[in-house]
Design an enzyme around this catalytic site. Structure first.
Site, short mmCIF file in Angstrom:
data_model
loop_
_atom_site.label_atom_id
_atom_site.label_comp_id
_atom_site.label_asym_id
_atom_site.label_seq_id
_atom_site.Cartn_x
_atom_site.Cartn_y
_atom_site.Cartn_z
N ASP A 7 -37.86 -20.69 25.70
CA ASP A 7 -38.69 -19.62 26.29
C ASP A 7 -40.06 -19.75 25.65
O ASP A 7 -40.28 -19.25 24.54
CB ASP A 7 -38.08 -18.26 26.00
CG ASP A 7 -38.94 -17.11 26.51
OD1 ASP A 7 -39.64 -17.29 27.53
OD2 ASP A 7 -38.93 -16.04 25.88
N GLU A 69 -38.28 -22.24 30.58
CA GLU A 69 -38.68 -21.19 31.52
C GLU A 69 -40.06 -21.51 32.08
O GLU A 69 -40.97 -21.88 31.35
CB GLU A 69 -38.70 -19.82 30.83
CG GLU A 69 -39.00 -18.69 31.79
CD GLU A 69 -38.90 -17.33 31.15
OE1 GLU A 69 -39.81 -16.52 31.38
OE2 GLU A 69 -37.92 -17.07 30.43
N ASP A 141 -36.76 -13.01 22.62
CA ASP A 141 -37.20 -14.38 22.90
C ASP A 141 -36.02 -15.35 22.83
O ASP A 141 -35.88 -16.24 23.67
CB ASP A 141 -38.30 -14.81 21.93
CG ASP A 141 -39.57 -13.99 22.12
OD1 ASP A 141 -40.10 -13.96 23.25
OD2 ASP A 141 -40.04 -13.38 21.14
#
Length: 181
Positions: A7, A69, A141
């Protein structure tokens, strides 16, 4: 198969590692790589921390594949550019480690993990906890990174079967050695 989920973020990048055996997912590790200790104006040093950090995680956990992501920020163009550079450092680190890279949007991850694309961060955290049988909630996160890895475990397998059945390459958005299809 071991999957490393990322991420990306300029201040905090989450990572999550899961093992996949058939339909079973197993938690391996998760955490964050932070650049908060560096001056905000020192972009090259911050990007180096992200690049080196992803490389260290990949070397330590030896994943077979990775997923990142796809980030969207539309409000502030400067923030979008900075986040794009952080994401680029992460992608470069992954392909430097000879990992295939799949990409998923936050919407795709939320649908795969929580069942709907409007899931709040806390819902993603709770579902990641449940899916991986964790004793507590992961940080937001790390949960997003684990969610990306879980998404790839489910979606990636289906895409690979589809490509095999049709004799074609996996759909676009997957990278190997820095080349896009």
């Amino acid at each position: 198969m071991r999957i490393l989920g990322i991420d990306p973020g300029l201040q905090t990048t989450g990572f999550g590692v899961v093992d996949v055996a058939g339909q079973t997912l197993s938690y391996v590790a998760s955490g964050t790589i932070s650049t908060k200790h560096l001056e905000r104006t020192n972009l090259p040093a911050r990007l180096k921390v992200l690049f080196d950090g992803i490389g260290e995680v990949a070397a330590r956990y030896q994943p077979d594949a990775s997923a990142v992501e796809i980030v969207f920020v539309n409000v502030n163009p400067q923030s979008t550019l900075l986040l794009g550079q952080a994401r680029g450092a992460c992608l470069t680190a992954l392909v430097t480690c000879n990992l295939s890279v799949a990409e998923y949007t936050a919407l795709q991850m939320k649908q795969a993990v929580a069942g709907h694309g409007n899931a709040a961060k806390t819902q993603v955290q709770e579902m990641v906890k449940r899916l991986l049988n964790l004793p507590g909630l992961p940080g937001s996160d790390a949960a997003d990174a684990l969610g990306i890895a879980i998404t790839h475990a489910h979606v990636g397998r289906s895409l690979a079967r589809l490509a095999e059945a049709t004799g074609s390459q996996p759909p676009s958005g997957q990278y190997r050695a820095g080349r896009s299809r």
